[in-house]
Scaffold this motif. Structure first.
Motif, short mmCIF file in Angstrom:
data_model
loop_
_atom_site.label_atom_id
_atom_site.label_comp_id
_atom_site.label_asym_id
_atom_site.label_seq_id
_atom_site.Cartn_x
_atom_site.Cartn_y
_atom_site.Cartn_z
N TYR A 13 38.18 45.86 50.31
CA TYR A 13 38.87 44.77 51.01
C TYR A 13 40.02 45.35 51.84
N ASN A 15 43.06 45.01 51.65
CA ASN A 15 44.20 45.47 50.86
C ASN A 15 43.90 46.77 50.11
N ALA A 19 36.35 46.89 45.61
CA ALA A 19 35.77 45.89 44.71
C ALA A 19 34.38 46.28 44.25
N GLU A 38 33.90 42.08 33.08
CA GLU A 38 35.17 41.36 32.91
C GLU A 38 35.67 40.83 34.26
N SER A 39 36.71 40.00 34.20
CA SER A 39 37.30 39.43 35.41
C SER A 39 37.78 40.55 36.33
N SER A 41 35.80 42.61 37.99
CA SER A 41 34.90 43.77 38.03
C SER A 41 34.06 43.82 39.30
N GLY A 42 34.08 42.76 40.11
CA GLY A 42 33.37 42.79 41.40
C GLY A 42 32.14 41.90 41.47
N THR A 45 32.24 39.40 44.38
CA THR A 45 32.17 40.16 45.63
C THR A 45 30.71 40.49 45.93
N GLU A 54 30.50 37.83 53.12
CA GLU A 54 31.46 38.92 53.36
C GLU A 54 30.69 40.07 53.98
N GLU A 176 28.87 32.25 37.52
CA GLU A 176 29.64 31.57 36.46
C GLU A 176 29.26 30.09 36.39
#
Ligand SMILES: Nc1ncnc2c1ncn2[C@@H]1O[C@H](COP(=O)(O)OP(=O)(O)OP(=O)(O)O)[C@@H](O)[C@H]1O
Ligand SMILES: [Mg+2]
Length: 256
Positions: A13, A15, A19, A38-39, A41-42, A45, A54, A176
């Motif tokens: 990204y 920044n 990802a 886990e949260s 982890s990509g 993306t 994207e 999710e």
């Protein structure tokens, strides 16, 4: 020929957050593939890149041997029809001002040349089509005239699933999709996905932070950590000694 092929895919990204780092896997027709991690982890993306939401500079995604995102407009249309998505947040997925029957038929109205296999031959009114879709996801026909705020979270997710499968995509991507639902509703939604997958012969990419959910549904499991794919196995090899230490830690944390 694989339905979806992801090769050495990376995403950085603006920044400078990496990802995704060199992710490779494929999905064959009719497979249910789970991605767990886990949260951060990509996972989302990866979904966004597969859906063309994207851009990416490194690696390659092909769907039906065609590069994603497609270059030609006509190919974009076919690709939009063939990959459908179910998200976690049903409130933003359904227009609160539209009755369920109208929301349900949005994809079919965009692809009027498509003939669904789940309808008997002949002409059908919009109401008949919407009622059939509701029936396929285990909801009552009277829901056609209801509004999203009159439905429970689980019912809304069934509507979102019905809408996504209405044009019989080759691949259903669920990001999710059961995370906001309580456990008993989750289990019923997973059963529904299995039934629809069998009846419509589609592939499913099911993304979750919860290894329990993924092992309940998927035949093949990919494990992500910090943007990398650290493990990739068949469900029958879940407890094999060669599982990655991170997979073992996830299993232990879930008491599986
Ligand atoms: N649009 C964006 N711009 C910059 N960084 C982003 C953007 N989207 C995601 N990231 C970063 O990329 C990494 C991966 O995020 P991603 O949303 O793919 O994770 P995830 O596995 O889906 O997490 P979760 O389980 O919480 O949904 C995180 O560090 C996140 O902060
Ligand atoms: Mg996510």
């Amino acid at each position: 020929m694989s339905l979806l092929k992801v090769e050495q895919l990376s995403k950085v990204y603006t920044n400078n957050i990496a990802a995704l780092q060199g992710v490779s896997f494929q999905i064959e027709r009719g497979e249910i593939v789970g991605i767990v991690g886990e949260s951060g982890s990509g996972k989302s993306t990866l979904t966004k890149l597969i859906l063309g939401l994207e851009s990416y500079k490194q690696g390659c995604i092909t769907f039906n041997e065609q590069q994603i995102p497609p270059k030609k407009r006509a190919d974009v249309r076919a690709y939009r029809k063939n990959i459908q998505m179910v998200f976690q947040d049903t409130n933003s997925a359904l227009n609160p001002k539209l009755p369920i029957g109208k929301s349900l038929l949005e994809p079919l109205n965009n692809f009027t040349d498509f003939t669904p296999s789940y309808l008997p031959p002949g002409k059908h009114t919009n109401r008949e089509k919407a009622e059939r879709l509701l029936e396929m996801v285990g909801l009552e026909k009277v829901m056609v005239d209801r509004y999203p705020d009159e439905l429970s979270g689980g019912q809304k997710q069934r509507v979102c699933i019905a809408r996504a499968i209405s044009i019989e995509p080759a691949l259903l991507v669920c990001d999710e999709a059961t995370a906001s639902l309580d456990v008993s509703v989750q289990v019923r939604i997973l059963e529904l996905l299995k039934t629809l997958q069998r009846n419509l012969q589609m592939s499913i990419l099911f993304i979750s932070h919860d290894i329990r959910t993924v092992t309940n549904l998927c035949d093949i499991i990919l494990v992500m950590k910090n943007g990398c794919l650290v493990d990739h196995f068949q469900l029958s090899d879940l407890y094999a000694p060669e599982r990655h230490s991170y997979t073992k830690a996830l299993l232990q944390a879930a008491m599986l």
